[in-house]
Design a protein around this motif. Structure first.
Motif, PDB file in Angstrom:
ATOM      1  N   ASN A  93       5.732  10.423   1.106  1.00 46.35           N
ATOM      2  CA  ASN A  93       6.554  10.365  -0.111  1.00 46.35           C
ATOM      3  C   ASN A  93       7.378   9.075  -0.134  1.00 46.35           C
ATOM      4  O   ASN A  93       7.363   8.310   0.833  1.00 46.35           O
ATOM      5  N   VAL A  94       8.113   8.858  -1.228  1.00 44.39           N
ATOM      6  CA  VAL A  94       8.835   7.579  -1.381  1.00 44.39           C
ATOM      7  C   VAL A  94       9.870   7.378  -0.269  1.00 44.39           C
ATOM      8  O   VAL A  94       9.981   6.296   0.297  1.00 44.39           O
ATOM      9  N   GLY A  95      10.607   8.452   0.058  1.00 42.09           N
ATOM     10  CA  GLY A  95      11.652   8.324   1.079  1.00 42.09           C
ATOM     11  C   GLY A  95      11.065   7.865   2.410  1.00 42.09           C
ATOM     12  O   GLY A  95      11.617   6.986   3.083  1.00 42.09           O
ATOM     13  N   ASP A  96       9.926   8.438   2.765  1.00 45.25           N
ATOM     14  CA  ASP A  96       9.283   8.049   4.030  1.00 45.25           C
ATOM     15  C   ASP A  96       8.703   6.633   3.931  1.00 45.25           C
ATOM     16  O   ASP A  96       8.774   5.848   4.882  1.00 45.25           O
ATOM     17  N   ALA A  97       8.112   6.317   2.770  1.00 49.54           N
ATOM     18  CA  ALA A  97       7.550   4.968   2.590  1.00 49.54           C
ATOM     19  C   ALA A  97       8.669   3.935   2.731  1.00 49.54           C
ATOM     20  O   ALA A  97       8.503   2.871   3.324  1.00 49.54           O
ATOM     21  N   ARG A  98       9.849   4.280   2.201  1.00 51.56           N
ATOM     22  CA  ARG A  98      10.981   3.358   2.241  1.00 51.56           C
ATOM     23  C   ARG A  98      11.449   3.128   3.678  1.00 51.56           C
ATOM     24  O   ARG A  98      11.699   2.007   4.096  1.00 51.56           O
ATOM     25  N   ILE A  99      11.538   4.219   4.461  1.00 54.38           N
ATOM     26  CA  ILE A  99      12.051   4.068   5.835  1.00 54.38           C
ATOM     27  C   ILE A  99      11.017   3.332   6.703  1.00 54.38           C
ATOM     28  O   ILE A  99      11.377   2.547   7.576  1.00 54.38           O
ATOM     29  N   SER A 137       0.837  -1.209   0.000  1.00 54.11           N
ATOM     30  CA  SER A 137       0.000   0.000   0.000  1.00 54.11           C
ATOM     31  C   SER A 137       0.877   1.268   0.000  1.00 54.11           C
ATOM     32  O   SER A 137       0.574   2.236  -0.707  1.00 54.11           O
ATOM     33  N   LEU A 138       1.995   1.244   0.741  1.00 48.74           N
ATOM     34  CA  LEU A 138       2.899   2.405   0.727  1.00 48.74           C
ATOM     35  C   LEU A 138       3.485   2.599  -0.670  1.00 48.74           C
ATOM     36  O   LEU A 138       3.604   3.729  -1.160  1.00 48.74           O
ATOM     37  N   ALA A 139       3.838   1.480  -1.315  1.00 47.98           N
ATOM     38  CA  ALA A 139       4.439   1.568  -2.653  1.00 47.98           C
ATOM     39  C   ALA A 139       3.423   2.150  -3.641  1.00 47.98           C
ATOM     40  O   ALA A 139       3.766   2.993  -4.473  1.00 47.98           O
ATOM     41  N   ASN A 140       2.155   1.717  -3.523  1.00 41.69           N
ATOM     42  CA  ASN A 140       1.137   2.217  -4.455  1.00 41.69           C
ATOM     43  C   ASN A 140       0.874   3.708  -4.226  1.00 41.69           C
ATOM     44  O   ASN A 140       0.767   4.484  -5.170  1.00 41.69           O
ATOM     45  N   LYS A 141       0.775   4.065  -2.932  1.00 43.47           N
ATOM     46  CA  LYS A 141       0.489   5.473  -2.611  1.00 43.47           C
ATOM     47  C   LYS A 141       1.552   6.394  -3.189  1.00 43.47           C
ATOM     48  O   LYS A 141       1.276   7.517  -3.578  1.00 43.47           O
ATOM     49  N   THR A 142       2.794   5.934  -3.156  1.00 35.80           N
ATOM     50  CA  THR A 142       3.908   6.833  -3.503  1.00 35.80           C
ATOM     51  C   THR A 142       4.440   6.597  -4.919  1.00 35.80           C
ATOM     52  O   THR A 142       5.420   7.232  -5.310  1.00 35.80           O
ATOM     53  N   VAL A 199      19.224   8.859   1.560  1.00 32.04           N
ATOM     54  CA  VAL A 199      18.084   8.066   2.042  1.00 32.04           C
ATOM     55  C   VAL A 199      18.084   7.992   3.573  1.00 32.04           C
ATOM     56  O   VAL A 199      17.012   7.907   4.193  1.00 32.04           O
ATOM     57  N   ALA A 200      19.285   8.040   4.179  1.00 31.57           N
ATOM     58  CA  ALA A 200      19.372   7.954   5.642  1.00 31.57           C
ATOM     59  C   ALA A 200      18.631   9.122   6.295  1.00 31.57           C
ATOM     60  O   ALA A 200      18.091   9.016   7.394  1.00 31.57           O
ATOM     61  N   LEU A 244       7.886   5.653  18.189  1.00 28.32           N
ATOM     62  CA  LEU A 244       6.789   4.821  17.693  1.00 28.32           C
ATOM     63  C   LEU A 244       5.599   5.664  17.270  1.00 28.32           C
ATOM     64  O   LEU A 244       4.879   5.320  16.343  1.00 28.32           O
ATOM     65  N   LYS A 245       5.419   6.756  17.953  1.00 24.93           N
ATOM     66  CA  LYS A 245       4.272   7.600  17.628  1.00 24.93           C
ATOM     67  C   LYS A 245       4.454   8.245  16.248  1.00 24.93           C
ATOM     68  O   LYS A 245       3.547   8.201  15.423  1.00 24.93           O
ATOM     69  N   LYS A 246       5.637   8.799  16.031  1.00 26.94           N
ATOM     70  CA  LYS A 246       5.888   9.415  14.723  1.00 26.94           C
ATOM     71  C   LYS A 246       5.827   8.352  13.625  1.00 26.94           C
ATOM     72  O   LYS A 246       5.326   8.591  12.532  1.00 26.94           O
ATOM     73  N   TRP A 247       6.340   7.174  13.935  1.00 24.32           N
ATOM     74  CA  TRP A 247       6.370   6.073  12.961  1.00 24.32           C
ATOM     75  C   TRP A 247       4.948   5.679  12.558  1.00 24.32           C
ATOM     76  O   TRP A 247       4.628   5.524  11.383  1.00 24.32           O
ATOM     77  N   GLN A 248       4.088   5.547  13.575  1.00 29.17           N
ATOM     78  CA  GLN A 248       2.710   5.144  13.273  1.00 29.17           C
ATOM     79  C   GLN A 248       1.968   6.236  12.511  1.00 29.17           C
ATOM     80  O   GLN A 248       1.221   5.971  11.584  1.00 29.17           O
ATOM     81  N   THR A 249       2.228   7.476  12.929  1.00 25.46           N
ATOM     82  CA  THR A 249       1.538   8.591  12.278  1.00 25.46           C
ATOM     83  C   THR A 249       1.980   8.727  10.821  1.00 25.46           C
ATOM     84  O   THR A 249       1.160   8.918   9.932  1.00 25.46           O
ATOM     85  N   LEU A 250       3.283   8.583  10.607  1.00 23.04           N
ATOM     86  CA  LEU A 250       3.801   8.778   9.245  1.00 23.04           C
ATOM     87  C   LEU A 250       3.229   7.744   8.277  1.00 23.04           C
ATOM     88  O   LEU A 250       2.876   8.053   7.143  1.00 23.04           O
ATOM     89  N   GLN A 251       3.115   6.502   8.740  1.00 21.29           N
ATOM     90  CA  GLN A 251       2.644   5.472   7.804  1.00 21.29           C
ATOM     91  C   GLN A 251       1.177   5.679   7.422  1.00 21.29           C
ATOM     92  O   GLN A 251       0.717   5.187   6.407  1.00 21.29           O
ATOM     93  N   ASN A 252       0.428   6.430   8.255  1.00 22.99           N
ATOM     94  CA  ASN A 252      -0.979   6.696   7.917  1.00 22.99           C
ATOM     95  C   ASN A 252      -1.147   7.985   7.117  1.00 22.99           C
ATOM     96  O   ASN A 252      -2.261   8.345   6.766  1.00 22.99           O
ATOM     97  N   ASN A 253      -0.021   8.664   6.894  1.00 23.24           N
ATOM     98  CA  ASN A 253      -0.108   9.952   6.203  1.00 23.24           C
ATOM     99  C   ASN A 253      -0.467   9.750   4.723  1.00 23.24           C
ATOM    100  O   ASN A 253       0.215   9.033   4.001  1.00 23.24           O
ATOM    101  N   GLU A 254      -1.559  10.370   4.324  1.00 22.04           N
ATOM    102  CA  GLU A 254      -2.016  10.218   2.929  1.00 22.04           C
ATOM    103  C   GLU A 254      -0.996  10.785   1.943  1.00 22.04           C
ATOM    104  O   GLU A 254      -0.897  10.325   0.817  1.00 22.04           O
ATOM    105  N   ASN A 255      -0.241  11.810   2.389  1.00 23.92           N
ATOM    106  CA  ASN A 255       0.691  12.468   1.459  1.00 23.92           C
ATOM    107  C   ASN A 255       2.116  11.951   1.580  1.00 23.92           C
ATOM    108  O   ASN A 255       3.064  12.641   1.240  1.00 23.92           O
TER     109      ASN A 255
END
Ligand code: SF4
Length: 947
Positions: free
Chosen positions: A388-394, A190-195, A420-421, A375-386
């Motif tokens: 980007n690829v770099g975030d989807a990758r991490i 789903s992250l790959a498709n979104k981005t 990427v880091a 963990l909070k930022k991690w969970q929030t980021l993965q639900n972010n509709e916008n």
């Protein structure tokens, strides 16, 4: 590794169409400037290779020596080859509409596009897959992955071989992909498709999906709610934190001495342990300092074994009094050595000492916030509709690891190259504020709670100083502190007690606010759906529009300010190169142009203040919303709070630099014209006062140690720089026999630095001496310019003699260069600052060390210049001692173990011709000095090694 039949069937099933794997060799990395010199393509079906396409390409230019050595492709190969245009059609036909596979495929696609072939085919990338499927693997290069999977790769950096190896790596990665749990697979898809990430084509392969679905029937793995970390919290809840005994008992120095001289004891804990009198003296002196609440400066030369010397008494004292000892280091390498080797070894050893129980001993590592995943930022980021690829990758990379790690420390991962880091910052605990629930799992909190139980707590200088800045909220209470690699302390305090911000960061902050449109719409919609009053909705709309307008105003004001600095302020520089750092002194501030700058800044400042007020108002408007109401809201709130405090800091820093400078600080402006960036900087002039007030006077005992603290046998310089003013001193020689293990050559015919022949002499010296030892050479430079010029002169000659040149900034990052050097010691490693210390190349890896110049700091460097003004005779009291310490650090690379032998060549005549040269010679260990002319030096070196 050959695949079994079952895996072959799986791959044929998944790769149900004909793929091609493609690789190019090029003259460089820039798709617009550089040229393709070789193409290799392989068509495959499942795991079966069907056909190949291979051709050299004529780039109509000369190949560099580097390209020829790197690829093994010669000028003749390409001169006789077709041009790209003449094979373009054949290549296009061969590729057809097949999905294209590659290792960093976008690089190749960009090159093909710039040569006229724009491929729109579906694609997949082995680098991306390996990066997320093996988050901890140390080497994502094609060579590294081929080795890992035992895929044949005989001719790396040749196009067809690379394309075939990529295919083999791809097969193994698909089989690995099948091992991940269904939920993770769906999340990555789903992250790959979104981005529109390059791996999305593979992730949507129907056959792959079917296999994953069938797994789901038997797969009970669900997103375990961070059981790994919750279990650790549970374990800790039964422990009590370390509390010092009411009555403290001194270390018994006689007993300690007996333990240290008894070789049996320490040899049980330390491999190849050899009793060293210097190590014993250091341990005993540290024990005395702890007993008597004294501060101590100890220089322990290479080979003394200083970490064991300070850890042993520290551990015993801590166990017997339940007092915490903090050890601070500068480098991760040393931290790792302490945590993974020295402390576990000593913990085992303690059980053998009568009266000491190792179950009462605990040690831990505590790092700064940015090292831990939030963990909070991690969970929030993965639900972010916008996203980007770099975030989807991490997110994908950390998706499995996050449920297994017991530290959440980024050091467990290979985050890859900086491009990427960098996305780690979006999920790290740095800048995470407002954690709502204290009982929620958190790796940062776990690390801090674990630190409460530690007898010995290892931190780095950065955290040590951040703790002072934050008023002691980051490190649990402690009274005894050992500062190893203490010569780095001044820089750390300078950077944390000063500031450094740049126009690009400021612009990025503002752009981040402008990117929130989507969330503004959602909030607006939520207000409407929830029947909020019109007044509230209008106020919200006004706020959004005001913020957007103000940001536009700031952008334009800031552009003016930037242009003003570039066209006017730059003239304040007394330097020939106007774009070197400009120091802002009281004289600068008296210039008429400075008043114009102040006025220009006032305009920007008013608008910035306006924005800060508007953002604060918005914060109030949004106060009573939560995550349940607006998806991603807490992330917005987090970044809002952060943003406001960063803008307030920037505003204050600007004001300090421009209007209200502090007397005891130095200020300067620096430029990065390539990135169109201006930096504003400050640093305290006197670091020792800060340390005195915040550490030395507050702690019972502080031990400062390093292999290089003294100059000319005295600690005056270091005491002046970092204190402590009342410290006892101990200077311990290295146990190595430098007189017989090393030789110093200063060529008799060496010209002065500014002589027109110097450059030629320098490169001749490097060439002749490196050939004499057959590589295994480290050449250290004091400037990138000198390094660049020398490497251009020496590379062709050395490479034609079979010696590889590994040049910093040209042939890889420092870490990559060291790895290459270790893999092929028939090389010369040429580097600047970062190579002068911290490199460990024992035995025959390093036989020759070349020091191009005495490492004086450039006199126009702002901090150095400002601090020099505090001395009566700045050259002798400050510049020389600082350069001596640096020289000693560089020299320290040569002899790393008791069996090492090596030659050092110093190519700066001042060490002999100037009176102050004695300070440098006297600060080196006692060693033989040879003054033969350059022509004789190769023979001198050869003879010396034969002895
Ligand atoms: S406490 Fe802070 S760092 Fe930890 S998970 Fe919550 S927000 Fe992140």
């Amino acid at each position: 590794m050959s695949l079994n039949n079952q895996n072959k069937d799986i791959l044929s099933n998944i790769l149900d169409e004909k793929w091609i794997s493609l690789d190019l060799e090029t003259t460089g990395l820039d798709a617009k400037e550089d040229k393709i010199i070789e193409i290799g393509v392989v068509r495959f079906d499942g795991e079966k290779t069907l056909e190949t396409f291979e051709s050299f390409i004529n780039p109509s230019c000369k190949l560099s020596d580097f390209t020829k050595t790197y690829t093994g492709i010669n000028q003749l190969d390409v001169d006789n080859a077709p041009t790209f245009n003449s094979i373009n059609n054949d290549l296009k036909k061969f590729i057809g509409d097949s999905p294209i596979l590659g290792h960093n495929i976008q690089f190749d696609i960009n090159f093909l596009k710039s040569h006229g072939l724009n491929l729109k085919n579906n694609k997949s990338d082995t680098w991306d897959l390996a990066y997320i499927l093996f988050p901890q693997f140390f080497d994502y290069s094609l060579i590294g992955l081929s080795k890992k999977f035992k895929v044949g790769h005989e001719k790396p950096h040749r196009a067809l071989d690379d394309a075939i190896a990529t295919k083999g790596v791809f097969e193994n990665l698909i089989l690995e992909l099948l091992k991940i749990d269904y939920n993770s697979f769906i999340k990555i898809k789903s992250l790959a498709n979104k981005t529109k990430w390059i791996i999305s084509y593979l992730m949507n392969n129907n056959n792959l999906l079917e296999i994953m679905k069938s797994k789901y029937l038997n797969d009970n793995t669900n997103d375990l709610y961070f059981k790994n970390i919750l279990d650790l919290f549970k374990e800790m809840s039964n422990k009590s934190s370390l509390k010092p005994n009411d009555k403290l008992v001194d270390l018994n120095i006689n007993n300690l001495n007996e333990l240290l001289v008894s070789e049996n004891l320490l040899s049980g804990a330390v491999k190849n342990f050899k009793k060293r009198p210097q190590q014993i003296s250091m341990s005993l002196k540290i024990a005395e300092s702890i007993n008597n609440n004294r501060n101590l400066i100890v220089e322990a030369g290479t080979g003394v074994g200083k970490s064991l010397a300070y850890l042993f008494p520290s551990i015993l004292y801590s166990i017997q009094n339940k007092k915490r000892i903090v050890i601070s280091t500068n480098t991760i390498n040393l931290q790792e050595q302490l945590i993974q080797k020295d402390l576990p070894n000593l913990k085992r050893l303690i059980s053998k000492i009568p009266g000491f129980d190792n179950s009462e001993f605990d040690f831990n590592l505590l790092k700064g916030r940015s090292n831990y995943i939030c963990l909070k930022k991690w969970q929030t980021l993965q639900n972010n509709e916008n996203i980007n690829v770099g975030d989807a990758r991490i997110i994908s990379k950390t998706n499995q690891w996050i449920h297994k790690t017991v530290t959440g420390d980024k050091n467990e991962l290979n985050l890859g190259h900086p491009g990427v880091a960098f996305y780690w910052d979006h999920i790290s605990a740095q800048g995470a504020i407002d954690c709502p629930d204290i009982s929620s799992p958190c790796f940062l909190r776990l690390a801090r709670e674990k630190a409460n139980f530690a007898n010995v707590l290892v931190v780095n200088h950065s955290l040590l100083i951040s703790d002072i800045v934050s008023g002691g909220s980051l490190i649990p209470d402690y009274d005894i502190l050992v500062i190893d690699e203490a010569h780095h302390l001044e820089d750390e305090v300078s950077s944390q007690f000063g500031f450094n911000f740049n126009t690009n960061i400021f612009n990025d902050l503002l752009s981040d606010i402008n990117k929130q449109n989507n969330i503004w719409d959602k909030i607006r919609q939520y207000f409407i759906n929830s029947n909020f009053s019109d007044t509230r909705i209008n106020s919200f709309n006004n706020n959004v529009s005001n913020i957007t307008k103000t940001i536009d105003q700031i952008f334009s004001e800031h552009t003016e300010l930037y242009n003003f600095i570039l066209s006017n302020l730059i003239n304040l520089s007394s330097d020939e190169n106007k774009f070197n750092d400009i120091r802002i002194t009281s004289t600068t501030r008296k210039q008429p142009i400075w008043s114009d700058f102040e006025i220009q800044w006032q305009n920007s400042d008013n608008i910035l203040l306006n924005l800060i007020n508007q953002l604060e108002e918005m914060n109030v408007v949004l106060e009573d919303l939560d995550d349940n109401e607006i998806n991603n809201y807490s992330s917005l709130k987090n970044s809002f709070g952060n943003l406001i405090s960063q803008l307030v800091d920037i505003r204050n820093n600007y004001a300090e630099l421009i209007l209200n400078p502090k007397d005891d600080y130095v200020y300067w402006i620096s430029f990065n014209l390539n990135k169109k960036d201006i930096f504003f900087n400050s640093a305290p002039l006197n670091v020792s006062d800060i340390l005195e007030e915040n550490i030395y006077l507050k702690k019972d005992s502080v031990i400062l140690t390093s292999a290089t603290l003294s100059t000319n046998g005295k600690f005056e310089h270091i005491r002046n720089r970092i204190g402590p003013s009342d410290a006892d001193e101990l200077l311990l020689d290295s146990p190595f026999d430098y007189f017989n293990s090393s030789l110093l050559c200063v060529p008799g015919d060496l010209p002065e630095l500014f002589h027109p022949n110097y450059m030629q002499f320098l490169s001749d010296s490097i060439i002749k001496s490196t050939i004499a030892v057959g590589g295994s050479t480290l050449a250290l430079f004091t400037s990138h310019e000198l390094l660049r010029r020398s490497s251009k002169l020496v590379r062709p000659v050395l490479e034609s003699n079979g010696i590889s040149c590994l040049v910093q900034g040209v042939d890889g990052t420092p870490a990559q260069l060291i790895k290459k050097f270790i893999n092929n010691p028939k090389s010369i490693l040429m580097g600047t600052n970062s190579f002068w210390e911290g490199i460990d190349l024992p035995g025959d890896l390093l036989k020759l060390l070349i020091l191009s110049k005495l490492p004086f700091t450039p006199p126009n460097e702002p901090i150095f210049q400002a601090r020099s003004e505090l001395y009566e005779n700045a050259f002798f009291e400050y510049a020389v001692p600082q350069a001596v310490l640096r020289l000693r650090q560089g020299f320290g690379r040569l002899i790393r173990t008791i069996d090492d032998r090596g030659v050092v060549i110093i190519l700066d005549k001042r060490i002999i011709s100037k009176k102050y040269g004695e300070n440098f010679i006297n600060s080196l260990p006692d060693l033989k000095i040879d003054r033969s002319n350059l022509n004789q030096i190769p023979d001198v070196i050869k003879k010396w090694f034969k002895k």
